[in-house]
Design an enzyme around this catalytic site. Structure first.
Site, PDB file in Angstrom:
ATOM      1  N   GLU A   1     -17.467 -14.249 -45.331  1.00  0.00           N
ATOM      2  CA  GLU A   1     -17.632 -13.444 -44.026  1.00  0.00           C
ATOM      3  C   GLU A   1     -17.042 -12.176 -43.984  1.00  0.00           C
ATOM      4  O   GLU A   1     -17.726 -11.344 -43.217  1.00  0.00           O
ATOM      5  CB  GLU A   1     -17.049 -14.513 -42.818  1.00  0.00           C
ATOM      6  CG  GLU A   1     -15.435 -14.411 -43.037  1.00  0.00           C
ATOM      7  CD  GLU A   1     -14.949 -15.408 -43.507  1.00  0.00           C
ATOM      8  OE1 GLU A   1     -13.805 -15.870 -43.479  1.00  0.00           O
ATOM      9  OE2 GLU A   1     -15.726 -16.158 -44.770  1.00  0.00           O
TER      10      GLU A   1
ATOM     11  N   LYS B   1      -8.863   5.807 -10.205  1.00  0.00           N
ATOM     12  CA  LYS B   1      -7.397   6.408 -10.504  1.00  0.00           C
ATOM     13  C   LYS B   1      -6.877   5.580 -11.463  1.00  0.00           C
ATOM     14  O   LYS B   1      -5.996   6.342 -12.220  1.00  0.00           O
ATOM     15  CB  LYS B   1      -6.840   5.296  -9.243  1.00  0.00           C
ATOM     16  CG  LYS B   1      -6.772   6.494  -7.863  1.00  0.00           C
ATOM     17  CD  LYS B   1      -5.569   7.781  -8.379  1.00  0.00           C
ATOM     18  CE  LYS B   1      -5.632   8.530  -6.961  1.00  0.00           C
ATOM     19  NZ  LYS B   1      -6.811   9.179  -6.330  1.00  0.00           N
TER      20      LYS B   1
ATOM     21  N   CYS C   1     -12.862 -21.728 -47.775  1.00  0.00           N
ATOM     22  CA  CYS C   1     -11.501 -21.923 -48.016  1.00  0.00           C
ATOM     23  C   CYS C   1     -10.748 -23.107 -47.799  1.00  0.00           C
ATOM     24  O   CYS C   1     -11.117 -24.345 -48.423  1.00  0.00           O
ATOM     25  CB  CYS C   1     -10.671 -20.943 -47.144  1.00  0.00           C
ATOM     26  SG  CYS C   1      -8.989 -20.469 -47.863  1.00  0.00           S
ATOM     27  N   LEU C   2     -10.064 -23.263 -46.546  1.00  0.00           N
ATOM     28  CA  LEU C   2      -9.681 -24.821 -46.119  1.00  0.00           C
ATOM     29  C   LEU C   2     -10.847 -25.533 -46.044  1.00  0.00           C
ATOM     30  O   LEU C   2     -10.540 -26.959 -46.235  1.00  0.00           O
ATOM     31  CB  LEU C   2      -8.787 -24.595 -44.991  1.00  0.00           C
ATOM     32  CG  LEU C   2      -8.070 -25.857 -44.464  1.00  0.00           C
ATOM     33  CD1 LEU C   2      -7.304 -26.546 -45.499  1.00  0.00           C
ATOM     34  CD2 LEU C   2      -7.537 -25.724 -43.258  1.00  0.00           C
TER      35      LEU C   2
ATOM     36  N   TYR D   1      -3.787 -16.570 -32.426  1.00  0.00           N
ATOM     37  CA  TYR D   1      -3.568 -16.622 -31.005  1.00  0.00           C
ATOM     38  C   TYR D   1      -3.332 -15.407 -30.318  1.00  0.00           C
ATOM     39  O   TYR D   1      -3.744 -14.973 -29.171  1.00  0.00           O
ATOM     40  CB  TYR D   1      -2.920 -17.784 -30.553  1.00  0.00           C
ATOM     41  CG  TYR D   1      -3.652 -19.189 -30.511  1.00  0.00           C
ATOM     42  CD1 TYR D   1      -5.044 -19.456 -30.037  1.00  0.00           C
ATOM     43  CD2 TYR D   1      -2.918 -20.251 -31.175  1.00  0.00           C
ATOM     44  CE1 TYR D   1      -5.420 -20.819 -30.200  1.00  0.00           C
ATOM     45  CE2 TYR D   1      -3.360 -21.505 -31.266  1.00  0.00           C
ATOM     46  CZ  TYR D   1      -4.749 -21.870 -31.019  1.00  0.00           C
ATOM     47  OH  TYR D   1      -5.312 -22.993 -30.795  1.00  0.00           O
TER      48      TYR D   1
ATOM     49  N   ILE E   1      -9.916  -3.339 -24.448  1.00  0.00           N
ATOM     50  CA  ILE E   1     -11.106  -2.729 -23.905  1.00  0.00           C
ATOM     51  C   ILE E   1     -12.165  -2.058 -24.663  1.00  0.00           C
ATOM     52  O   ILE E   1     -13.218  -1.625 -24.466  1.00  0.00           O
ATOM     53  CB  ILE E   1     -10.830  -1.533 -22.644  1.00  0.00           C
ATOM     54  CG1 ILE E   1     -10.126  -0.367 -23.603  1.00  0.00           C
ATOM     55  CG2 ILE E   1     -10.034  -2.066 -21.623  1.00  0.00           C
ATOM     56  CD1 ILE E   1      -9.867   1.046 -22.989  1.00  0.00           C
TER      57      ILE E   1
ATOM     58  N   GLN F   1      -7.683   8.385 -14.161  1.00  0.00           N
ATOM     59  CA  GLN F   1      -6.682   9.455 -14.015  1.00  0.00           C
ATOM     60  C   GLN F   1      -5.407   9.266 -14.453  1.00  0.00           C
ATOM     61  O   GLN F   1      -4.749  10.077 -15.104  1.00  0.00           O
ATOM     62  CB  GLN F   1      -6.875   9.648 -12.277  1.00  0.00           C
ATOM     63  CG  GLN F   1      -8.318  10.170 -11.895  1.00  0.00           C
ATOM     64  CD  GLN F   1      -8.336  10.299 -10.265  1.00  0.00           C
ATOM     65  OE1 GLN F   1      -7.317  11.033 -10.009  1.00  0.00           O
ATOM     66  NE2 GLN F   1      -9.052   9.702  -9.639  1.00  0.00           N
TER      67      GLN F   1
ATOM     68  N   HIS G   1     -13.708 -15.997 -48.832  1.00  0.00           N
ATOM     69  CA  HIS G   1     -14.134 -15.958 -47.714  1.00  0.00           C
ATOM     70  C   HIS G   1     -15.481 -14.892 -47.483  1.00  0.00           C
ATOM     71  O   HIS G   1     -15.220 -13.733 -47.470  1.00  0.00           O
ATOM     72  CB  HIS G   1     -13.023 -15.141 -46.879  1.00  0.00           C
ATOM     73  CG  HIS G   1     -11.753 -16.085 -46.622  1.00  0.00           C
ATOM     74  ND1 HIS G   1     -11.736 -16.777 -45.207  1.00  0.00           N
ATOM     75  CD2 HIS G   1     -10.930 -16.393 -47.323  1.00  0.00           C
ATOM     76  CE1 HIS G   1     -10.847 -17.566 -45.338  1.00  0.00           C
ATOM     77  NE2 HIS G   1     -10.099 -17.352 -46.330  1.00  0.00           N
TER      78      HIS G   1
END
Length: 532
Positions: free
Chosen positions: A505, A190, A378-379, A54, A15, A193, A503
């Site tokens: 990123e 609810k 990388c790969l 995944y 969430i 709660q 990497h």
């Protein structure tokens, strides 16, 4: 002495506890408060290195080489800090440490138990981060959902932490979901709660409840939640869905989260400044022109598997004043190159294993033949080398990862990896320096002769093919300081063709886009303009 904000979650998983915690941290940063963060993962794995993308999404790598939960990436991007691997606490780490101490006799013959030994170890790990960082506030996110059996020792530990540190130094924020039922035409409180009741049963009383929802909830609903969950009315905060995660700090700030936190933790009231963050959000919400980027990977069904790459592309697009649209292309199937025609740039991310390699190699060939900007990570870089070699006389070129018997192993396992038996935490991990060759696309992007980037790999460019592939047009634009490891490759007579073994990123920020991503986005935008 650091103060602590503990973030728990209820009702359902995923969430947005990580984004919520990072956003609270961003708000506190706007007050000039030094903030660091901890992510607690209750699973028994020692780290995230062997988890399937995944199931768990991206594996984020810290500067010191720890494979961690992806939420640490959110914390680094939102707080603009570099966290250590210690900032990801797992059940595996906790129990491993306790067993090591027991074997050494540190418990003096005691019967080792969850309480106090496990909970004491958890508190010790939390305080270690606090001590090392010297931060004013330490964010502690507890993964999972309240009620999970795995998280109970951690909830008990933070309950004890508040008793030991004092009420004014530890605050609890509970993130819940408030569903809207179309059939009834109303929100339902609810679940919130019951989730709060479950948390209170552990001895933890939340100081603030952040209600996630698809739509905004109104004041009477907030009042109802405050009444039934026994929190102050102004401590019930609504965080509805938004188009960009970077909007969340602004939404929470409008709900006066910063002021409430400062008051609750008895911290000095200051004047916040979120103007720079507002500019970032505005730039990220730009709608045109649109640059279309294709990501060719094997985990594309779950975007979280490439979350840092996705965010880095957004940062780069905002930096040059465009909007990026990402096409997720499954490399597990043979590529329909006709579908690549509408793309302005291609990106091949990292990964492991042979599945999807044929599709990635087809994308490399397409880029070379059609002169489409290609970024390999990388790969992805290794695929660029393999396909270039195949197009230049080495038809059976391959990586020994995919074909141990290949006659032309242009990509081979690193010598120090040959005798490695255990999979977890044994790759080349963390930050390493790289020398950048002048007169290359890499140098044009960095404007530096030396950079530091984060790695996560076992295989590398085979130096036996270095000279001959260079003669055929491959450019080696980045190497390790000892010149033994090829870190970046490019291609002569191509508008933009760059692969990196590291990497990048992991180091991109919304306020400081990574230079290679910016260079790639610029090249893709130029390609778009040239086609029109």
């Amino acid at each position: 002495m650091s103060k602590y904000i503990v973030v728990t979650g209820g009702v359902v998983s995923s969430i947005g506890k990580g984004i919520t915690a990072a956003s609270i941290g961003r708000i506190l940063r706007s007050y000039g408060i030094d903030v660091t963060a901890i992510k607690i993962d209750p699973y028994l794995n020692w780290d995230s290195g062997t988890l399937n993308p995944y199931q768990h999404g991206e594996v984020f790598v810290t500067e010191d080489g720890m494979e961690t939960d992806l939420d640490l990436g959110h914390y680094e991007r939102f707080l603009d800090v570099e966290l250590s691997g210690d900032s990801n606490i797992t059940t595996g780490k906790v129990y491993s440490s306790v067993i090591d101490k027991e074997r050494k006799g540190d418990y003096l013959g005691s019967c080792v138990q969850i309480i106090p030994h496990i909970t004491d170890e958890i508190k010790s790990m939390i305080r270690k981060i606090s001590s090392k960082s010297d931060a004013d506030v330490v964010l502690v996110e507890i993964g999972g959902t309240v009620g999970d059996i795995e998280s109970q020792p951690f909830l008990e530990a933070v309950r004890q932490l508040r008793n030991e540190e004092g009420h004014d130094n530890v605050m609890f924020v509970h993130v819940t979901y408030v569903p809207y039922l179309n059939a009834a035409g109303e929100f339902k409180t609810k679940p919130t709660q019951h989730s709060t009741k479950e948390l209170r049963s552990t001895g933890i009383i939340p100081d603030m409840i952040i209600c996630r929802s698809e739509l905004s909830i109104d004041a009477p609903l907030k009042q109802k939640i405050a009444h039934f969950c026994d929190v102050e009315r102004n401590a019930v905060i609504n965080c509805p869905d938004v188009s960009s995660i970077y909007e969340v700090p602004l939404i929470l700030s409008k709900e006066n989260v910063g002021e409430y936190v400062l008051k609750r933790l008895k911290m000095e009231s200051r004047q916040p400044d979120l103007k720079d963050w507002q500019k970032i959000v505005k730039s990220l919400k730009k709608e045109e022109p649109v640059v279309n980027i294709g990501i060719i990977g094997k985990y594309v069904e779950l975007e979280d598997a490439y979350i840092s790459i996705r965010e880095s592309l957004k940062h780069a697009a905002a930096n040059i004043g465009v909007k990026v649209h990402i096409d997720w292309i499954n490399a597990g199937n043979s590529l329909d190159t006709n579908k690549l025609g509408g793309l302005d740039g291609l990106l091949i991310p990292g990964g492991f294993g042979e599945r999807g390699i044929s599709g990635k190699l087809e994308a490399v060939k397409y880029s070379i033949e059609q002169k489409v900007p290609l970024f390999g990570i990388c790969l992805g870089m290794q695929c660029m080398v393999i396909e270039f070699a195949r197009l230049n006389g080495f038809e059976d070129a391959n990586s020994t990862e995919f074909d141990p018997e290949t006659k032309n192993p242009v990509i081979d396992i690193m010598p120090e990896q040959i005798k490695v038996e255990y999979m977890g935490g044994t790759m080349r991990l963390g930050s390493y320096p790289c020398n950048v060759k002048t007169g290359t696309q890499a140098y044009e992007a960095y404007q530096k002769k030396s950079v530091d980037e984060r790695h996560r790999h076992r295989f590398e460019f085979n130096n036996e093919y270095r000279e001959i592939l260079q003669e055929k047009g491959l450019i080696i634009s980045g190497v390790s300081p000892n010149d033994l490891l090829v870190e970046m490759i490019e291609l002569k007579d191509h508008p933009w063709f760059l692969g990196c073994q590291f990497h990048p990123e992991f180091k991109s920020r919304p306020n400081n886009a990574h230079p290679i991503f910016v260079s790639f986005m610029n090249a893709s935008f130029e390609n778009k303009k040239n086609k029109s």
